[in-house]
Design an enzyme around this catalytic site. Sequence first.
Site, PDB file in Angstrom:
ATOM      1  N   PRO A   1       0.812  -1.221   0.000  1.00  0.00           N
ATOM      2  CA  PRO A   1       0.000   0.000   0.000  1.00  0.00           C
ATOM      3  C   PRO A   1       0.850   1.279   0.000  1.00  0.00           C
ATOM      4  O   PRO A   1       0.504   2.251  -0.656  1.00  0.00           O
ATOM      5  CB  PRO A   1      -0.826  -0.131   1.288  1.00  0.00           C
ATOM      6  CG  PRO A   1      -0.969  -1.612   1.485  1.00  0.00           C
ATOM      7  CD  PRO A   1       0.322  -2.211   1.001  1.00  0.00           C
TER       8      PRO A   1
ATOM      9  N   GLY B   1       5.028   1.575  -4.063  1.00  0.00           N
ATOM     10  CA  GLY B   1       4.694   1.202  -5.441  1.00  0.00           C
ATOM     11  C   GLY B   1       5.908   1.391  -6.327  1.00  0.00           C
ATOM     12  O   GLY B   1       6.742   0.504  -6.467  1.00  0.00           O
TER      13      GLY B   1
ATOM     14  N   THR C   1      -1.814  -9.261  -9.276  1.00  0.00           N
ATOM     15  CA  THR C   1      -2.589  -9.846 -10.375  1.00  0.00           C
ATOM     16  C   THR C   1      -2.785 -11.328 -10.096  1.00  0.00           C
ATOM     17  O   THR C   1      -1.810 -12.033  -9.829  1.00  0.00           O
ATOM     18  CB  THR C   1      -1.838  -9.663 -11.713  1.00  0.00           C
ATOM     19  OG1 THR C   1      -1.617  -8.278 -11.905  1.00  0.00           O
ATOM     20  CG2 THR C   1      -2.635 -10.229 -12.887  1.00  0.00           C
TER      21      THR C   1
ATOM     22  N   GLY D   1       8.957  -8.776 -17.701  1.00  0.00           N
ATOM     23  CA  GLY D   1       7.541  -8.417 -17.588  1.00  0.00           C
ATOM     24  C   GLY D   1       7.190  -7.237 -18.478  1.00  0.00           C
ATOM     25  O   GLY D   1       6.110  -7.185 -19.073  1.00  0.00           O
ATOM     26  N   ARG D   2       8.114  -6.283 -18.579  1.00  0.00           N
ATOM     27  CA  ARG D   2       7.826  -5.065 -19.369  1.00  0.00           C
ATOM     28  C   ARG D   2       7.697  -5.390 -20.859  1.00  0.00           C
ATOM     29  O   ARG D   2       6.940  -4.735 -21.572  1.00  0.00           O
ATOM     30  CB  ARG D   2       8.898  -4.004 -19.081  1.00  0.00           C
ATOM     31  CG  ARG D   2       8.705  -3.418 -17.697  1.00  0.00           C
ATOM     32  CD  ARG D   2       9.832  -2.559 -17.175  1.00  0.00           C
ATOM     33  NE  ARG D   2       9.532  -2.201 -15.772  1.00  0.00           N
ATOM     34  CZ  ARG D   2      10.385  -1.667 -14.931  1.00  0.00           C
ATOM     35  NH1 ARG D   2      11.615  -1.402 -15.321  1.00  0.00           N
ATOM     36  NH2 ARG D   2      10.019  -1.386 -13.684  1.00  0.00           N
TER      37      ARG D   2
ATOM     38  N   ARG E   1     -18.963   3.654 -42.163  1.00  0.00           N
ATOM     39  CA  ARG E   1     -19.817   4.723 -41.665  1.00  0.00           C
ATOM     40  C   ARG E   1     -19.803   5.936 -42.604  1.00  0.00           C
ATOM     41  O   ARG E   1     -18.736   6.384 -43.016  1.00  0.00           O
ATOM     42  CB  ARG E   1     -19.319   5.122 -40.262  1.00  0.00           C
ATOM     43  CG  ARG E   1     -19.979   6.335 -39.679  1.00  0.00           C
ATOM     44  CD  ARG E   1     -21.346   6.022 -39.128  1.00  0.00           C
ATOM     45  NE  ARG E   1     -21.920   7.194 -38.481  1.00  0.00           N
ATOM     46  CZ  ARG E   1     -23.156   7.235 -38.008  1.00  0.00           C
ATOM     47  NH1 ARG E   1     -23.944   6.178 -38.119  1.00  0.00           N
ATOM     48  NH2 ARG E   1     -23.614   8.321 -37.431  1.00  0.00           N
TER      49      ARG E   1
ATOM     50  N   GLN F   1     -13.057   8.130 -30.413  1.00  0.00           N
ATOM     51  CA  GLN F   1     -13.438   9.368 -31.115  1.00  0.00           C
ATOM     52  C   GLN F   1     -13.965   9.059 -32.521  1.00  0.00           C
ATOM     53  O   GLN F   1     -14.975   9.611 -32.947  1.00  0.00           O
ATOM     54  CB  GLN F   1     -12.205  10.286 -31.180  1.00  0.00           C
ATOM     55  CG  GLN F   1     -12.526  11.719 -31.528  1.00  0.00           C
ATOM     56  CD  GLN F   1     -13.369  12.409 -30.450  1.00  0.00           C
ATOM     57  OE1 GLN F   1     -13.397  11.994 -29.303  1.00  0.00           O
ATOM     58  NE2 GLN F   1     -14.092  13.439 -30.846  1.00  0.00           N
TER      59      GLN F   1
ATOM     60  N   GLU G   1       3.872  -2.534 -13.713  1.00  0.00           N
ATOM     61  CA  GLU G   1       5.218  -3.025 -14.072  1.00  0.00           C
ATOM     62  C   GLU G   1       6.149  -1.884 -14.514  1.00  0.00           C
ATOM     63  O   GLU G   1       6.990  -2.045 -15.387  1.00  0.00           O
ATOM     64  CB  GLU G   1       5.127  -4.157 -15.105  1.00  0.00           C
ATOM     65  CG  GLU G   1       4.322  -5.327 -14.542  1.00  0.00           C
ATOM     66  CD  GLU G   1       4.393  -6.581 -15.357  1.00  0.00           C
ATOM     67  OE1 GLU G   1       5.468  -6.868 -15.899  1.00  0.00           O
ATOM     68  OE2 GLU G   1       3.365  -7.290 -15.441  1.00  0.00           O
ATOM     69  N   GLY G   2       5.948  -0.722 -13.877  1.00  0.00           N
ATOM     70  CA  GLY G   2       6.757   0.460 -14.175  1.00  0.00           C
ATOM     71  C   GLY G   2       5.926   1.498 -14.889  1.00  0.00           C
ATOM     72  O   GLY G   2       5.572   1.309 -16.050  1.00  0.00           O
TER      73      GLY G   2
HETATM   74  N1  CAA Z   1      18.112  -5.604 -13.374  1.00  0.00           N
HETATM   75  C1  CAA Z   1      18.975  -6.023 -12.413  1.00  0.00           C
HETATM   76  N2  CAA Z   1      19.312  -5.221 -11.358  1.00  0.00           N
HETATM   77  C2  CAA Z   1      18.761  -3.999 -11.291  1.00  0.00           C
HETATM   78  C3  CAA Z   1      17.864  -3.517 -12.260  1.00  0.00           C
HETATM   79  C4  CAA Z   1      17.542  -4.387 -13.343  1.00  0.00           C
HETATM   80  N3  CAA Z   1      16.676  -4.009 -14.293  1.00  0.00           N
HETATM   81  N4  CAA Z   1      17.468  -2.275 -11.931  1.00  0.00           N
HETATM   82  C5  CAA Z   1      18.115  -1.964 -10.789  1.00  0.00           C
HETATM   83  N5  CAA Z   1      18.893  -3.005 -10.421  1.00  0.00           N
HETATM   84  C6  CAA Z   1      19.767  -3.069  -9.258  1.00  0.00           C
HETATM   85  C7  CAA Z   1      20.829  -1.964  -9.322  1.00  0.00           C
HETATM   86  O1  CAA Z   1      21.952  -2.404 -10.039  1.00  0.00           O
HETATM   87  C8  CAA Z   1      21.130  -1.727  -7.868  1.00  0.00           C
HETATM   88  O2  CAA Z   1      21.999  -2.750  -7.424  1.00  0.00           O
HETATM   89  P1  CAA Z   1      23.087  -2.503  -6.240  1.00  0.00           P
HETATM   90  O3  CAA Z   1      22.332  -2.497  -4.980  1.00  0.00           O
HETATM   91  O4  CAA Z   1      24.002  -3.659  -6.350  1.00  0.00           O
HETATM   92  O5  CAA Z   1      23.731  -1.203  -6.501  1.00  0.00           O
HETATM   93  C9  CAA Z   1      19.793  -1.956  -7.191  1.00  0.00           C
HETATM   94  O6  CAA Z   1      19.011  -2.753  -8.086  1.00  0.00           O
HETATM   95  C10 CAA Z   1      19.034  -0.682  -6.892  1.00  0.00           C
HETATM   96  O7  CAA Z   1      18.896   0.049  -8.099  1.00  0.00           O
HETATM   97  P2  CAA Z   1      18.598   1.603  -8.102  1.00  0.00           P
HETATM   98  O8  CAA Z   1      19.605   2.307  -7.217  1.00  0.00           O
HETATM   99  O9  CAA Z   1      18.493   2.057  -9.501  1.00  0.00           O
HETATM  100  O10 CAA Z   1      17.190   1.648  -7.350  1.00  0.00           O
HETATM  101  P3  CAA Z   1      16.196   2.839  -7.161  1.00  0.00           P
HETATM  102  O11 CAA Z   1      15.532   2.589  -5.874  1.00  0.00           O
HETATM  103  O12 CAA Z   1      16.834   4.161  -7.405  1.00  0.00           O
HETATM  104  O13 CAA Z   1      15.150   2.718  -8.365  1.00  0.00           O
HETATM  105  C11 CAA Z   1      13.552   1.712  -9.785  1.00  0.00           C
HETATM  106  C12 CAA Z   1      14.811   1.544  -8.966  1.00  0.00           C
HETATM  107  C13 CAA Z   1      13.927   1.664 -11.243  1.00  0.00           C
HETATM  108  C14 CAA Z   1      12.782   2.982  -9.551  1.00  0.00           C
HETATM  109  C15 CAA Z   1      12.729   0.507  -9.355  1.00  0.00           C
HETATM  110  O14 CAA Z   1      12.369   0.655  -7.997  1.00  0.00           O
HETATM  111  C16 CAA Z   1      11.492   0.282 -10.200  1.00  0.00           C
HETATM  112  O15 CAA Z   1      11.577  -0.251 -11.291  1.00  0.00           O
HETATM  113  N6  CAA Z   1      10.302   0.668  -9.668  1.00  0.00           N
HETATM  114  C17 CAA Z   1       9.063   0.316 -10.271  1.00  0.00           C
HETATM  115  C18 CAA Z   1       8.560  -0.967  -9.652  1.00  0.00           C
HETATM  116  C19 CAA Z   1       7.473  -1.569 -10.468  1.00  0.00           C
HETATM  117  O16 CAA Z   1       7.553  -1.636 -11.683  1.00  0.00           O
HETATM  118  N7  CAA Z   1       6.448  -2.073  -9.768  1.00  0.00           N
HETATM  119  C20 CAA Z   1       5.319  -2.675 -10.373  1.00  0.00           C
HETATM  120  C21 CAA Z   1       5.222  -4.128  -9.985  1.00  0.00           C
HETATM  121  S1  CAA Z   1       3.973  -4.892 -10.963  1.00  0.00           S
HETATM  122  C22 CAA Z   1       2.808  -5.388  -9.864  1.00  0.00           C
HETATM  123  O17 CAA Z   1       3.031  -5.366  -8.713  1.00  0.00           O
HETATM  124  C23 CAA Z   1       1.472  -5.804 -10.391  1.00  0.00           C
HETATM  125  C24 CAA Z   1       1.390  -7.163 -10.954  1.00  0.00           C
HETATM  126  O18 CAA Z   1       0.897  -8.121 -10.372  1.00  0.00           O
HETATM  127  C25 CAA Z   1       1.826  -7.338 -12.351  1.00  0.00           C
END
Ligand code: CAA
Length: 390
Positions: free
Chosen positions: A133, A136, A163, A247-248, A273, A345, A372-373
């Site tokens: 909650p 996100g 999901t 996932g993306r 139409r 539209q 998923e972002g």
């Molecule tokens: N692959 C592998 N490692 C990764 C990575 C990737 N794509 N992205 C980041 N990392 C690693 C980094 O290398 C870093 O590693 P270290 O600790 O070794 O340095 C660590 O992860 C942290 O990375 P960041 O410093 O970049 O992290 P951040 O907190 O600044 O930001 C973010 C990361 C991109 C914002 C991330 O939090 C993000 O993607 N947020 C969105 C989350 C999201 O998409 N949530 C939706 C989930 S879907 C859902 O829940 C619904 C469902 O059922 C489908």
Amino acid sequence: MSANGLGFTLSDEHKMIQKAARDFAEKEIKPIAAEFDESGDFPMETIKKMGEMGFMGIEVPEEYGGAGMDTLSYVLALEEICKADASHGTIMSVNNSLFNYAFLNYGTEEQKQKYMVPVAKGEKIGAYSLTEPMSGSDAGTMLSRAVREGDEYIINGRKSWVTGGPVADYILLYTMTEPEKKHRGVTAFIIDAEQPGFIRAKKEPKMGIRASATSELVFEDYRCPVENRLGEEGEGFKLAMTVLDAGRIGVASQALGIAEAAYEASVAYAKERESFGKKIGQFQGVGFQLADMKTRIEASRLLIYQSAFAKERYKDTGERYTLEAAMAKLFASETANFCANAAVQIHGGMGYSKELPIEKYYRDAKITEIYEGTSEILRMVISRLETGLR
Ligand code: CAA
């Protein structure tokens, strides 16, 4: 390679899965899409049939119950399913990209056999649970906790926006084992929904993709055996991010399917139409909208195929495809919303009516810019990767 009027040719194998998914979607999904959208019920029967067709484990090797195909096969099939109904596509995407893919990359042999095989066959439903909650987009700030006691972890907390939450058999849960380490204190666990302490909570009343039932999950002293930890302690955030890259690509393919459905309906309507004594497609205002829809759809397709090839490359080189996946999802999801909006539209009053699926495309498209972002997070990911700045 591929496809669709761009001068590329799909292999026979790719054409085969594309046709199988298209035929299945036309016959089994399209006729029930509106009914399940209305009720919000999970379409278990069709999902099981999709499992029998191999659609729930497309990239899982055949020896583990999957179809043993590549990422391009996966995106081609997903696009076709989503053209008929994005809810079915979401369920397919979560099981393939967010569940099976995690096991393929991080699972032990025993974990793969016990949990991935039945999900790949469509006999069981898998889910992915990262969001909470209060956490996100900033996924490393979760409040749920797992505390080790001997050979078990005791898990407590509340997760949201899962999901398949109301029906999932197995859930891939991300929670904190060492909160002081922030994202490096996150660990992944395989949750068996049959075990005590697991509670399916509030079902989300959603605007779109209504049949892909979504809910909160609550953990109250859930005892998870150590052998159900996926990966190492503290490896969970990296695991969650790796899996979200896959996932993306799935969400991008979902968006492409929605965009195409909206476009094809609009072309047909523009040719049929009449207004002011002409077909409405003869008016530049409509024709130019169709031109922009088509161009964005084909550009999305290229970005998605590029990301699919980058994901294949990862299997050999371990080189991340975060950039390609983020660009594909960003562009395709905005395209889906552009096309669905234009389709409403162009159809005028009929676009707003529940008698046609056009308003459903509009509602279903929106989530692709969020889950998923979000588009904002993806722009952040892309710009950070390109500039090296934070
Ligand atoms: N692959 C592998 N490692 C990764 C990575 C990737 N794509 N992205 C980041 N990392 C690693 C980094 O290398 C870093 O590693 P270290 O600790 O070794 O340095 C660590 O992860 C942290 O990375 P960041 O410093 O970049 O992290 P951040 O907190 O600044 O930001 C973010 C990361 C991109 C914002 C991330 O939090 C993000 O993607 N947020 C969105 C989350 C999201 O998409 N949530 C939706 C989930 S879907 C859902 O829940 C619904 C469902 O059922 C489908």
